[in-house]
Structures are given as structure tokens and as C-alpha cells.
Design a protein around this motif. Structure first.
Motif, PDB file in Angstrom:
ATOM      1  N   ILE A  31      39.422  51.682  34.157  1.00  0.00           N
ATOM      2  CA  ILE A  31      39.238  50.185  34.088  1.00  0.00           C
ATOM      3  C   ILE A  31      40.642  49.304  33.750  1.00  0.00           C
ATOM      4  O   ILE A  31      41.417  50.164  32.933  1.00  0.00           O
ATOM      5  N   GLU A  32      40.868  48.199  34.257  1.00  0.00           N
ATOM      6  CA  GLU A  32      41.898  47.557  33.834  1.00  0.00           C
ATOM      7  C   GLU A  32      41.221  45.885  33.816  1.00  0.00           C
ATOM      8  O   GLU A  32      40.697  45.432  34.658  1.00  0.00           O
ATOM      9  N   TYR A  33      41.831  45.142  32.925  1.00  0.00           N
ATOM     10  CA  TYR A  33      41.851  43.660  32.626  1.00  0.00           C
ATOM     11  C   TYR A  33      42.974  42.812  32.493  1.00  0.00           C
ATOM     12  O   TYR A  33      43.700  43.350  31.663  1.00  0.00           O
TER      13      TYR A  33
ATOM     14  N   PHE B  10      41.945  38.951  36.122  1.00  0.00           N
ATOM     15  CA  PHE B  10      41.828  40.102  36.975  1.00  0.00           C
ATOM     16  C   PHE B  10      41.104  41.184  36.241  1.00  0.00           C
ATOM     17  O   PHE B  10      41.391  41.500  34.997  1.00  0.00           O
ATOM     18  N   ALA B  11      40.263  41.854  37.017  1.00  0.00           N
ATOM     19  CA  ALA B  11      39.479  43.232  36.404  1.00  0.00           C
ATOM     20  C   ALA B  11      39.378  44.194  37.491  1.00  0.00           C
ATOM     21  O   ALA B  11      39.147  43.697  38.774  1.00  0.00           O
ATOM     22  N   SER B  12      39.554  45.522  37.209  1.00  0.00           N
ATOM     23  CA  SER B  12      39.612  46.402  38.188  1.00  0.00           C
ATOM     24  C   SER B  12      38.796  47.757  37.387  1.00  0.00           C
ATOM     25  O   SER B  12      39.021  47.978  36.633  1.00  0.00           O
TER      26      SER B  12
ATOM     27  N   ALA C  73      38.443  42.531  41.212  1.00  0.00           N
ATOM     28  CA  ALA C  73      37.937  41.255  41.076  1.00  0.00           C
ATOM     29  C   ALA C  73      38.981  40.212  40.350  1.00  0.00           C
ATOM     30  O   ALA C  73      39.606  40.504  39.533  1.00  0.00           O
ATOM     31  N   SER C  74      39.370  39.207  41.213  1.00  0.00           N
ATOM     32  CA  SER C  74      40.415  38.366  40.864  1.00  0.00           C
ATOM     33  C   SER C  74      40.186  36.792  41.040  1.00  0.00           C
ATOM     34  O   SER C  74      39.475  36.541  42.251  1.00  0.00           O
TER      35      SER C  74
END
Length: 181
Positions: free
Chosen positions: A85-87, A132-134, A157-158
């Protein structure tokens, strides 16, 4: 011009077994910029102007990944799976303010300069930024370090995407072969 900047990151890796690993990365990039100028009436052809341009940029990044090496009976084959996950959160704020008919530079704003504040013009607050989240996954395969295959999938999601399309799916595949050796 005045500038203050803080850039830092933290990385933590954890290996619970020889085949499993986790990585956590977090970072911050924070800056404060200020530009102070004075324009004499000779140059403006009208009045003395003192200008203040200030901006704040706050950028935070975080991602967590887990990787597992899948044990296979034949040592010529290797397979790993990765998920994560990334934020990211970026905020920009600031303002420009012009003071007319003053004798020199003004370095401060608001109440302590109330006597010249009535001559202020073009005062506004500017806000910008995005979030931004991924979530992502990847499967890697190799055979004798000659043939390689990879499949990846991301769901992002952005706030930069359109208001009716805040989410996007991004699949990919790749194949490679080493012709040397």
C-alpha cells in the motif's frame, strides 16, 4: 528571500523468515519560503510598494510492502509475490500581499502592521495539493535466470483524477529473455 526546508525519511525492514520480508518507508518534505521585495515609485511610476510572497509546502509519503518467495521443488524456477500500500499527501498554502505607499520592506503581516494594512492590496490565500492512495500486487517468475515474467496490478485513488473517476485500475504484464550467456 528566506527559505527553510526539512527533508527526512525512515525505512524499517523486518524479516520474520528467510522467505518473507516487510518494508515500511515514510518520508516528509516540508518547506517554508518567503520573498520580500520593495518597488520604489520611480519604477512603479505610481507609488512605493512592498511585497510579501510566502508559501508552505508539506509533502508526506508512506508505503508498506510485503514480499514472499514461494518455495518451488525445482531450483531452476523462482517465484516471488509482493503486495503493498502507498499513501501521499501534498499540501501547498501561501499568500501574496502588497502594501502601497510605504517607506521600505515589510517583513510581517496581520495585526502588528495594522497601520499599513489598510493600504494592503492583492491579499489572498492560495491553497493547492493532492492526495494519493494505492494498493498493489506483483508476481515475478524466473527460470534459470534466463526467462523472466512479471504481472502487476495497481488500484489507485487520487484527487488528481476527475471528480467522477477518483479510482483507476492499472494492470500490466511483462516477459523477458536473456539472449547472452
Amino acid at each position: 528571500t528566506r527559505e527553510w526546508r526539512y527533508v527526512n525519511s525512515l525505512s524499517v525492514s523486518f524479516f520474520p523468515t528467510a522467505l518473507l520480508s516487510f518494508n515500511l518507508n515514510a518520508g516528509a518534505d516540508i518547506s517554508r519560503l518567503g520573498d520580500f521585495t520593495f518597488e520604489d515609485a520611480i519604477w512603479t511610476r505610481d507609488k512605493d510598494v512592498s511585497k510579501i510572497n510566502l508559501s508552505n509546502v508539506d509533502n508526506y509519503n508512506t508505503y508498506l510492502t510485503g514480499q514472499y518467495q514461494i518455495p518451488l521443488k525445482n531450483s531452476a524456477h523462482e517465484m516471488t509475490i509482493l503486495g503493498g500500500i502507498e499513501y501521499q499527501d501534498l499540501k501547498v498554502t501561501g499568500y501574496d500581499q502588497n502594501y502601497n505607499n510605504v517607506a521600505g520592506l515589510i517583513y510581517e503581516v496581520d495585526s502588528i502592521w495594522s497601520d499599513v494594512k489598510e493600504n494592503a492590496s492583492a491579499y489572498y490565500v492560495d491553497r493547492d495539493g493532492y492526495k494519493f492512495a494505492s494498493v498493489f500486487g506483483r508476481l515475478n517468475y524466473s527460470w534459470n535466470d534466463k526467462l523472466f515474467a512479471q504481472a502487476t496490478f495497481r488500484r489507485d485513488a487520487s484527487s488528481k483524477f476527475g471528480p467522477n473517476n477518483r479510482f483507476g485500475n492499472f494492470p500490466s504484464i511483462g516477459i523477458g529473455y536473456v539472449i547472452s550467456d
